[in-house]
Design a protein around this motif. Structure first.
Motif, PDB file in Angstrom:
ATOM      1  N   TYR A  87       0.864  -1.186   0.000  1.00 10.12           N
ATOM      2  CA  TYR A  87       0.000   0.000   0.000  1.00 10.12           C
ATOM      3  C   TYR A  87       0.899   1.235   0.000  1.00 10.12           C
ATOM      4  CZ  TYR A  87      -3.999   3.009   1.218  1.00 10.12           C
ATOM      5  OH  TYR A  87      -4.985   3.970   1.216  1.00 10.12           O
ATOM      6  N   PRO A  88       0.607   2.247  -0.833  1.00  6.24           N
ATOM      7  CA  PRO A  88       1.501   3.419  -0.945  1.00  6.24           C
ATOM      8  C   PRO A  88       1.752   4.102   0.396  1.00  6.24           C
ATOM      9  CG  PRO A  88      -0.163   3.463  -2.672  1.00  6.24           C
ATOM     10  CD  PRO A  88      -0.556   2.360  -1.743  1.00  6.24           C
ATOM     11  N   GLU A  89       3.023   4.235   0.725  1.00  2.26           N
ATOM     12  CA  GLU A  89       3.392   4.793   2.033  1.00  2.26           C
ATOM     13  C   GLU A  89       2.909   6.229   2.200  1.00  2.26           C
ATOM     14  OE1 GLU A  89       7.411   5.448   4.758  1.00  2.26           O
ATOM     15  OE2 GLU A  89       7.435   4.065   3.056  1.00  2.26           O
ATOM     16  N   LEU A 101      -7.373  -0.056  -2.592  1.00  9.49           N
ATOM     17  CA  LEU A 101      -7.095   0.489  -3.917  1.00  9.49           C
ATOM     18  C   LEU A 101      -7.186  -0.637  -4.940  1.00  9.49           C
ATOM     19  CD1 LEU A 101      -3.957   2.681  -3.136  1.00  9.49           C
ATOM     20  CD2 LEU A 101      -6.276   3.522  -3.555  1.00  9.49           C
ATOM     21  N   PHE A 102      -7.812  -0.354  -6.065  1.00  7.46           N
ATOM     22  CA  PHE A 102      -7.837  -1.284  -7.183  1.00  7.46           C
ATOM     23  C   PHE A 102      -6.743  -0.854  -8.150  1.00  7.46           C
ATOM     24  CE2 PHE A 102     -12.100  -0.998  -5.415  1.00  7.46           C
ATOM     25  CZ  PHE A 102     -12.374  -2.341  -5.146  1.00  7.46           C
ATOM     26  N   VAL A 103      -5.927  -1.803  -8.598  1.00  8.14           N
ATOM     27  CA  VAL A 103      -4.693  -1.452  -9.298  1.00  8.14           C
ATOM     28  C   VAL A 103      -4.496  -2.249 -10.581  1.00  8.14           C
ATOM     29  CG1 VAL A 103      -2.180  -1.244  -9.089  1.00  8.14           C
ATOM     30  CG2 VAL A 103      -3.611  -0.949  -7.070  1.00  8.14           C
ATOM     31  N   LEU A 104      -4.168  -1.544 -11.646  1.00 13.81           N
ATOM     32  CA  LEU A 104      -3.646  -2.139 -12.877  1.00 13.81           C
ATOM     33  C   LEU A 104      -2.184  -1.747 -12.959  1.00 13.81           C
ATOM     34  CD1 LEU A 104      -6.316  -1.503 -15.687  1.00 13.81           C
ATOM     35  CD2 LEU A 104      -5.320  -3.726 -15.107  1.00 13.81           C
ATOM     36  N   GLY A 105      -1.296  -2.717 -13.102  1.00 11.33           N
ATOM     37  CA  GLY A 105       0.125  -2.413 -13.040  1.00 11.33           C
ATOM     38  C   GLY A 105       0.657  -2.691 -11.654  1.00 11.33           C
ATOM     39  N   LYS A 106       1.728  -2.004 -11.286  1.00  9.55           N
ATOM     40  CA  LYS A 106       2.358  -2.239  -9.989  1.00  9.55           C
ATOM     41  C   LYS A 106       2.704  -0.937  -9.287  1.00  9.55           C
ATOM     42  CE  LYS A 106       2.504  -6.756 -10.131  1.00  9.55           C
ATOM     43  NZ  LYS A 106       1.714  -7.563  -9.163  1.00  9.55           N
ATOM     44  N   LEU A 108       5.246   0.543  -6.681  1.00  9.09           N
ATOM     45  CA  LEU A 108       6.575   0.165  -6.221  1.00  9.09           C
ATOM     46  C   LEU A 108       7.069   1.108  -5.133  1.00  9.09           C
ATOM     47  CD1 LEU A 108       8.274  -0.553  -9.683  1.00  9.09           C
ATOM     48  CD2 LEU A 108       7.145  -2.181  -8.150  1.00  9.09           C
ATOM     49  N   PRO A 109       8.054   0.683  -4.338  1.00  3.92           N
ATOM     50  CA  PRO A 109       8.615   1.565  -3.301  1.00  3.92           C
ATOM     51  C   PRO A 109       9.160   2.880  -3.860  1.00  3.92           C
ATOM     52  CG  PRO A 109       9.301  -0.704  -2.932  1.00  3.92           C
ATOM     53  CD  PRO A 109       8.602  -0.693  -4.245  1.00  3.92           C
ATOM     54  N   VAL A 110       9.663   2.874  -5.102  1.00  3.71           N
ATOM     55  CA  VAL A 110      10.215   4.100  -5.679  1.00  3.71           C
ATOM     56  C   VAL A 110       9.140   5.167  -5.866  1.00  3.71           C
ATOM     57  CG1 VAL A 110      12.099   2.937  -6.873  1.00  3.71           C
ATOM     58  CG2 VAL A 110       9.916   3.237  -8.042  1.00  3.71           C
ATOM     59  N   ASP A 111       7.861   4.765  -5.852  1.00  2.00           N
ATOM     60  CA  ASP A 111       6.781   5.728  -6.033  1.00  2.00           C
ATOM     61  C   ASP A 111       6.599   6.641  -4.835  1.00  2.00           C
ATOM     62  OD1 ASP A 111       6.289   4.650  -8.542  1.00  2.00           O
ATOM     63  OD2 ASP A 111       4.838   3.191  -7.772  1.00  2.00           O
ATOM     64  N   LYS A 112       7.340   6.373  -3.765  1.00  2.00           N
ATOM     65  CA  LYS A 112       7.309   7.292  -2.621  1.00  2.00           C
ATOM     66  C   LYS A 112       7.851   8.655  -3.024  1.00  2.00           C
ATOM     67  CE  LYS A 112       8.803   7.859   2.172  1.00  2.00           C
ATOM     68  NZ  LYS A 112       9.621   7.316   3.287  1.00  2.00           N
ATOM     69  N   LEU A 113       8.801   8.664  -3.970  1.00  2.00           N
ATOM     70  CA  LEU A 113       9.342   9.917  -4.486  1.00  2.00           C
ATOM     71  C   LEU A 113       8.517  10.293  -5.715  1.00  2.00           C
ATOM     72  CD1 LEU A 113      11.463  12.102  -4.222  1.00  2.00           C
ATOM     73  CD2 LEU A 113      13.042  10.667  -5.512  1.00  2.00           C
ATOM     74  N   ILE A 191       0.279   3.278 -19.491  1.00  2.00           N
ATOM     75  CA  ILE A 191       0.611   3.594 -18.097  1.00  2.00           C
ATOM     76  C   ILE A 191       0.664   2.320 -17.259  1.00  2.00           C
ATOM     77  CG2 ILE A 191      -0.177   4.764 -15.997  1.00  2.00           C
ATOM     78  CD1 ILE A 191      -1.443   6.890 -17.843  1.00  2.00           C
ATOM     79  N   SER A 192      -0.323   1.456 -17.426  1.00  2.00           N
ATOM     80  CA  SER A 192      -0.389   0.245 -16.596  1.00  2.00           C
ATOM     81  C   SER A 192       0.740  -0.736 -16.907  1.00  2.00           C
ATOM     82  CB  SER A 192      -1.741  -0.452 -16.764  1.00  2.00           C
ATOM     83  OG  SER A 192      -1.942  -0.874 -18.093  1.00  2.00           O
ATOM     84  N   SER A 193       1.288  -0.671 -18.125  1.00  2.00           N
ATOM     85  CA  SER A 193       2.359  -1.603 -18.483  1.00  2.00           C
ATOM     86  C   SER A 193       3.701  -1.210 -17.888  1.00  2.00           C
ATOM     87  CB  SER A 193       2.481  -1.708 -20.009  1.00  2.00           C
ATOM     88  OG  SER A 193       2.917  -0.479 -20.562  1.00  2.00           O
ATOM     89  N   SER A 194       3.880   0.065 -17.565  1.00  2.00           N
ATOM     90  CA  SER A 194       5.175   0.501 -17.016  1.00  2.00           C
ATOM     91  C   SER A 194       5.051   1.197 -15.662  1.00  2.00           C
ATOM     92  CB  SER A 194       5.872   1.444 -17.999  1.00  2.00           C
ATOM     93  OG  SER A 194       5.082   2.589 -18.239  1.00  2.00           O
ATOM     94  N   GLY A 195       3.832   1.529 -15.274  1.00  2.00           N
ATOM     95  CA  GLY A 195       3.592   2.188 -13.993  1.00  2.00           C
ATOM     96  C   GLY A 195       2.376   1.586 -13.324  1.00  2.00           C
ATOM     97  N   ALA A 196       1.394   2.433 -13.013  1.00  2.00           N
ATOM     98  CA  ALA A 196       0.190   1.920 -12.365  1.00  2.00           C
ATOM     99  C   ALA A 196      -0.995   2.836 -12.634  1.00  2.00           C
ATOM    100  CB  ALA A 196       0.401   1.781 -10.868  1.00  2.00           C
ATOM    101  N   VAL A 197      -2.162   2.216 -12.760  1.00  2.00           N
ATOM    102  CA  VAL A 197      -3.440   2.928 -12.807  1.00  2.00           C
ATOM    103  C   VAL A 197      -4.210   2.482 -11.576  1.00  2.00           C
ATOM    104  CG1 VAL A 197      -5.574   3.328 -14.084  1.00  2.00           C
ATOM    105  CG2 VAL A 197      -3.431   2.933 -15.326  1.00  2.00           C
ATOM    106  N   ILE A 198      -4.646   3.436 -10.751  1.00  2.00           N
ATOM    107  CA  ILE A 198      -5.294   3.066  -9.493  1.00  2.00           C
ATOM    108  C   ILE A 198      -6.598   3.830  -9.295  1.00  2.00           C
ATOM    109  CG2 ILE A 198      -3.023   2.622  -8.479  1.00  2.00           C
ATOM    110  CD1 ILE A 198      -3.421   5.056  -6.735  1.00  2.00           C
ATOM    111  N   THR A 199      -7.456   3.264  -8.481  1.00  2.00           N
ATOM    112  CA  THR A 199      -8.718   3.907  -8.129  1.00  2.00           C
ATOM    113  C   THR A 199      -9.241   3.290  -6.841  1.00  2.00           C
ATOM    114  OG1 THR A 199     -10.968   4.405  -8.887  1.00  2.00           O
ATOM    115  CG2 THR A 199     -10.049   2.270  -9.527  1.00  2.00           C
TER     116      THR A 199
END
Length: 365
Positions: A87-89, A101-106, A108-113, A191-199
């Motif tokens: 879950y996003p910190e 959260l419903f998520v397409l993609g992933k 990641l910890p790097v998304d904190k920045l 976006i979902s193939s390299s990052g994430a789509v969330i809702t």
């Protein structure tokens, strides 16, 4: 069933109602206990005579959680609960965060920045160019770009990050299988193939008006800063900025023409103390992470060789659209020479031709 699935159950029947779900969690000690509570116990919490209580109890009795999971699996999606390690910190620290959260993609910890880039749907060519450029430069230094996948500034921000082969996260005001606007279907897939789509809205949820303020709080909550590129005085982008302030995050804004209504939102924020952003260094400095940015000037025209007339005309053509006749007047060159020079600059990717014989720069800074 495991505890985790009960989080999905409540999120599915109470979409966009994080506060009420957290009330249930606190009242019963767990969402499993809340799900297994009697109708009378639920009514005592939400009101014995309320239509909301009746609708809630009916939805609870009809929901098949296994079917919901199967539907998510069909589109390659997953759900993440507040208790899950991925879950996003950043989002955990906001008031009443989405329980699920419903998520397409992933994620990641790097998304904190991460930095949010938001703005007008009916953006100008200037705003679109700025958003795409800033997003690309943020992506190049490893910062995740977050936006809402709407038309205009949002889409330009996602595209800028993708072009730079960086990470971007889109937050929807609908279910993952309801693409809005429709023309962004391909963008959602990229976006979902390299990052994430969330809702926080379950599958099938339509993009209703009340969903978007909820979405905006998630956009700001996922990030360390929100940058407003273009926005009218009353707009969703300013709502996102307000959420960012409430969440203790940085707010920044890109200035624009004083004659444009789309500049009023950013200028209002700047007057109220938001950081003025002219380039990506301004964003990084505000976050205290300038060490990530390369020392070389990223705004150089990639060392493209220019002749004297090209250099002269390029100095005249900025991000603000300028008419051909005005370029001729300011350059003091023959019209035919200006026309051929503009064609060469366009071929080199330094300017763009717009409708009505207007031209604008392709570069920011």
């Amino acid at each position: 069933m495991k505890e985790r699935i009960y989080w999905l159950c409540w999120q599915t029947i109470m979409p966009g109602s994080a506060r009420r779900i957290w009330q249930l969690y606190k009242a019963f000690g767990s969402l499993k206990a809340a799900w297994e509570a009697s109708d009378k116990e639920i009514q005592s919490l939400v009101g014995t005579n309320s239509r909301a209580a009746e609708a809630l109890l009916k939805a609870r009795s009809c929901l098949d959680p296994i079917r919901e999971i199967d539907e998510l699996n069909k589109i390659g999606a997953e759900y993440i609960t507040y208790k899950d390690p991925n879950y996003p910190e950043n989002l955990k620290s906001v008031y009443d965060p989405p329980p699920v959260l419903f998520v397409l993609g992933k994620i990641l910890p790097v998304d904190k920045l991460a930095v949010a880039l938001v703005g007008a749907r009916k953006a100008s060519s200037y705003g679109l160019a700025v958003a795409q450029k800033l997003a690309g430069e943020l992506a190049k230094v490893g910062i995740t770009v977050v936006s809402g996948m709407a038309r205009g500034i949002d889409s330009a921000s996602h595209k800028g990050s993708l072009l730079a082969q960086g990470r971007t996260v889109a937050v929807l005001g609908s279910g993952l299988n309801v693409v809005y606007p429709r023309e962004n279907r391909k963008l959602l897939e990229e976006i979902s193939s390299s990052g994430a789509v969330i809702t926080e809205f379950p599958l099938g949820s339509k993009p209703e008006a009340w969903h978007f303020p909820m979405r905006n709080r998630v956009i700001s909550g996922l990030t360390r800063a929100t940058v407003v590129v273009e926005a009218a005085q009353k707009s969703g982008a300013l709502i996102t900025a307000d959420f960012a302030l409430e969440q203790g995050r940085e707010v920044m804004a890109v200035p624009g023409s004083i004659g444009s209504p789309l500049s009023r939102g950013p200028h209002q924020l700047i007057k109220q103390g938001a950081k003025l952003v002219e380039n990506v260094q301004d964003i990084l400095e505000e976050l205290g992470i300038t060490s990530l940015f390369p020392e070389e000037n990223t705004h150089q025209k990639m060392k493209i060789k220019l002749n004297k007339s090209e250099d002269s005309v390029l100095k005249i053509v900025t991000l603000e659209p300028i008419h051909f006749d005005e370029i001729v007047y300011k350059s003091n060159l023959p019209a035919q020479q200006v026309l051929s020079t503009l064609m060469l600059l366009e071929l080199k990717g330094l300017i763009r031709q717009l409708p009505g014989r207007y031209y604008a720069s392709s570069e920011v800074g």
